[in-house]
Design a protein around this motif. Structure first.
Motif, mmCIF file in Angstrom:
data_model
loop_
_atom_site.group_PDB
_atom_site.id
_atom_site.type_symbol
_atom_site.label_atom_id
_atom_site.label_comp_id
_atom_site.label_asym_id
_atom_site.label_seq_id
_atom_site.Cartn_x
_atom_site.Cartn_y
_atom_site.Cartn_z
ATOM 1 N N GLY A 136 0.831 -1.323 -0.064
ATOM 2 C CA GLY A 136 0.062 -0.088 -0.120
ATOM 3 C C GLY A 136 0.867 1.115 -0.104
ATOM 4 N N LYS A 137 0.377 2.298 -0.727
ATOM 5 C CA LYS A 137 1.113 3.377 -0.857
ATOM 6 C C LYS A 137 1.403 4.205 0.538
ATOM 7 N N TYR A 138 0.777 3.948 1.392
ATOM 8 C CA TYR A 138 0.901 4.770 2.761
ATOM 9 C C TYR A 138 1.742 4.144 3.748
ATOM 10 N N GLY A 139 2.135 2.930 3.394
ATOM 11 C CA GLY A 139 2.897 2.211 4.617
ATOM 12 C C GLY A 139 4.247 2.531 4.555
ATOM 13 N N GLY A 140 4.967 2.000 5.697
ATOM 14 C CA GLY A 140 6.369 2.092 5.663
ATOM 15 C C GLY A 140 6.938 3.439 5.975
ATOM 16 N N GLN A 141 8.381 3.154 6.335
ATOM 17 C CA GLN A 141 9.331 4.346 6.432
ATOM 18 C C GLN A 141 10.401 4.537 5.378
ATOM 19 N N LYS A 142 10.088 5.778 4.446
ATOM 20 C CA LYS A 142 11.062 5.941 3.281
ATOM 21 C C LYS A 142 12.402 6.340 3.959
ATOM 22 N N VAL A 143 13.688 5.780 3.221
ATOM 23 C CA VAL A 143 14.932 5.837 3.656
ATOM 24 C C VAL A 143 15.734 6.045 2.177
ATOM 25 N N ASP A 144 16.734 6.927 2.112
ATOM 26 C CA ASP A 144 17.629 7.238 0.927
ATOM 27 C C ASP A 144 18.808 6.221 1.359
ATOM 28 N N ILE A 145 19.080 5.431 0.537
ATOM 29 C CA ILE A 145 20.383 4.476 0.724
ATOM 30 C C ILE A 145 21.266 4.631 -0.506
ATOM 31 N N ASP A 146 22.439 5.143 -0.402
ATOM 32 C CA ASP A 146 23.353 5.480 -1.884
ATOM 33 C C ASP A 146 22.545 6.106 -2.878
ATOM 34 N N GLY A 147 21.608 7.006 -2.520
ATOM 35 C CA GLY A 147 21.137 7.750 -3.494
ATOM 36 C C GLY A 147 19.864 7.097 -4.188
ATOM 37 N N HIS A 148 19.394 5.951 -3.668
ATOM 38 C CA HIS A 148 18.242 5.161 -4.281
ATOM 39 C C HIS A 148 17.077 5.069 -3.038
ATOM 40 N N LYS A 149 15.988 5.270 -3.531
ATOM 41 C CA LYS A 149 14.854 5.438 -2.517
ATOM 42 C C LYS A 149 14.516 3.888 -2.122
ATOM 43 N N HIS A 150 14.646 3.701 -0.779
ATOM 44 C CA HIS A 150 13.981 2.447 -0.050
ATOM 45 C C HIS A 150 12.886 2.493 0.921
ATOM 46 N N PHE A 151 12.321 1.584 1.092
ATOM 47 C CA PHE A 151 11.130 1.541 2.175
ATOM 48 C C PHE A 151 11.505 0.429 3.208
ATOM 49 N N LEU A 152 11.134 0.923 4.748
ATOM 50 C CA LEU A 152 11.259 -0.196 5.580
ATOM 51 C C LEU A 152 9.747 -0.292 5.835
ATOM 52 N N LEU A 153 9.494 -1.560 5.487
ATOM 53 C CA LEU A 153 8.002 -2.155 5.500
ATOM 54 C C LEU A 153 7.686 -3.111 6.658
ATOM 55 N N SER A 154 6.777 -3.012 7.412
ATOM 56 C CA SER A 154 6.257 -4.131 8.208
ATOM 57 C C SER A 154 5.637 -5.209 7.127
ATOM 58 N N GLN A 155 5.875 -6.534 7.368
ATOM 59 C CA GLN A 155 5.517 -7.423 6.333
ATOM 60 C C GLN A 155 4.043 -7.777 6.546
ATOM 61 N N GLU A 156 3.118 -6.880 7.538
ATOM 62 C CA GLU A 156 1.917 -6.898 7.306
ATOM 63 C C GLU A 156 1.247 -5.765 6.483
ATOM 64 N N ASP A 157 2.334 -4.898 5.963
ATOM 65 C CA ASP A 157 1.890 -3.547 4.860
ATOM 66 C C ASP A 157 2.158 -4.635 3.602
ATOM 67 N N ILE A 158 2.568 -5.380 3.428
ATOM 68 C CA ILE A 158 3.146 -6.118 2.013
ATOM 69 C C ILE A 158 1.799 -6.933 1.460
ATOM 70 N N LEU A 159 1.240 -6.617 0.514
ATOM 71 C CA LEU A 159 0.181 -7.065 -0.304
ATOM 72 C C LEU A 159 0.350 -8.477 -1.053
ATOM 73 N N CYS A 160 1.356 -8.632 -1.617
ATOM 74 C CA CYS A 160 1.590 -9.755 -2.365
ATOM 75 C C CYS A 160 2.945 -9.515 -2.971
ATOM 76 N N THR A 161 3.457 -10.852 -3.602
ATOM 77 C CA THR A 161 4.715 -10.852 -4.392
ATOM 78 C C THR A 161 4.317 -11.159 -5.865
ATOM 79 N N LEU A 162 4.971 -10.754 -6.569
ATOM 80 C CA LEU A 162 5.176 -10.958 -8.264
ATOM 81 C C LEU A 162 6.004 -11.751 -8.539
#
Length: 278
Positions: free
Chosen positions: A152-178
């Motif tokens: 979901g777009k409102y989950g997690g904490q956004k962090v920048d690592i080496d210039g790339h956007k990352h997110f720290l998410l609870s696995q409860e916020d994850i909907l599915c894998t592709l």
């Protein structure tokens, strides 16, 4: 004895001062002396990796280099890191991918029909899992490094690592894998008690046989395309989902996250948001 004389007496008599090889250079009645003494104490206790400067020259701002340039492995939000970022408990670190970005297999990832900036990307690292209340053991993790996930777009904490956007998410916020990052409904594997539904537009037929668009107040209908393993219970078991692929369900219109695959509209909802089936 005044404050300055007392401070000087304590510094000169302390074991840290006597053992410091640069006492005569730095230990004067200035802020630099206090910083130097503090760093000496931390060095003696193994709390800081000291880098000596040539000819005992120290800058007025820092007595020691806390992280040397050679120790920098990553940068998080611009700050140097000497080690990898490791998620805790059931948190997951995901490297964000834009909707136009291609996966390593060369297939374009799914695009959210509601928001183009929905969280989607590759799992970089996962935590060890949270402890279950009944068994006191760590619960199973739903995703693993290398998995491509949607959240979901409102989950997690956004962090920048080496210039790339990352997110720290609870696995409860994850909907599915592709699976394979494919832009196909058949590649969707829901997490826990999530369900993938193909949206079905309802229609009404009047007495004269004219078909009219359904009212927005009518319940939302969907066809089950994929089902997760179920809600994780306190003992580590999964609560079975009473739905199967091919079922038609009535679900809450205020639930879920919408996505578009192959020109068709889909929605990922929790099994508890489905009210009835046929």
């Amino acid at each position: 004895m005044d404050t300055i004389a007392f401070t000087q007496s304590v510094l000169l008599k302390s074991s840290e001062s006597r053992s410091c090889s640069h006492t005569r250079v730095c230990h004067s009645l200035t802020t630099l002396k206090v910083n130097c003494l503090r760093d000496c104490r931390r060095r003696c206790h193994g709390q800081v990796n000291v880098e000596r400067r040539p000819n005992n020259q120290f800058s007025s701002g820092h007595s020691f280099a806390m992280v040397t340039q050679s120790d920098v492995k990553h940068r998080i939000n611009g700050l140097p890191m000497s080690r990898d970022l490791l998620p805790l408990r059931n948190y997951v670190l995901v490297k964000f991918a834009t909707p136009e970005e291609q996966t390593s297999s060369g297939l374009v990832i799914a695009h959210s029909s509601s928001e183009g900036d929905a969280i989607q990307g590759t799992v970089v690292a996962v935590g060890p899992g949270s402890f279950l209340p009944k068994t006191k053991a760590r619960g199973p993790l739903a995703v693993h490094p290398g998995d491509f996930v949607l959240a979901g777009k409102y989950g997690g904490q956004k962090v920048d690592i080496d210039g790339h956007k990352h997110f720290l998410l609870s696995q409860e916020d994850i909907l599915c894998t592709l699976q394979g990052g494919k832009k196909e409904a058949s590649a969707v594997k829901p997490i826990f008690d999530r369900v993938l539904l193909k949206k079905i537009k309802s229609e009404q037929e009047t007495a004269s046989g004219i078909v009219i668009a359904a009212s927005k107040e009518l319940p939302t209908i969907g066809e089950v395309v994929a089902v997760g393993p179920g809600r994780l219970l306190e003992d580590g078991q999964y609560e079975p989902i009473e739905l199967s692929v091919g079922d038609h369900v009535v679900y809450s219109k205020y639930s879920g996250n919408e996505y578009r695959f192959g020109g068709e509209e889909y929605i990922i909802v929790r099994a508890s948001d489905c009210f009835a089936k046929w």
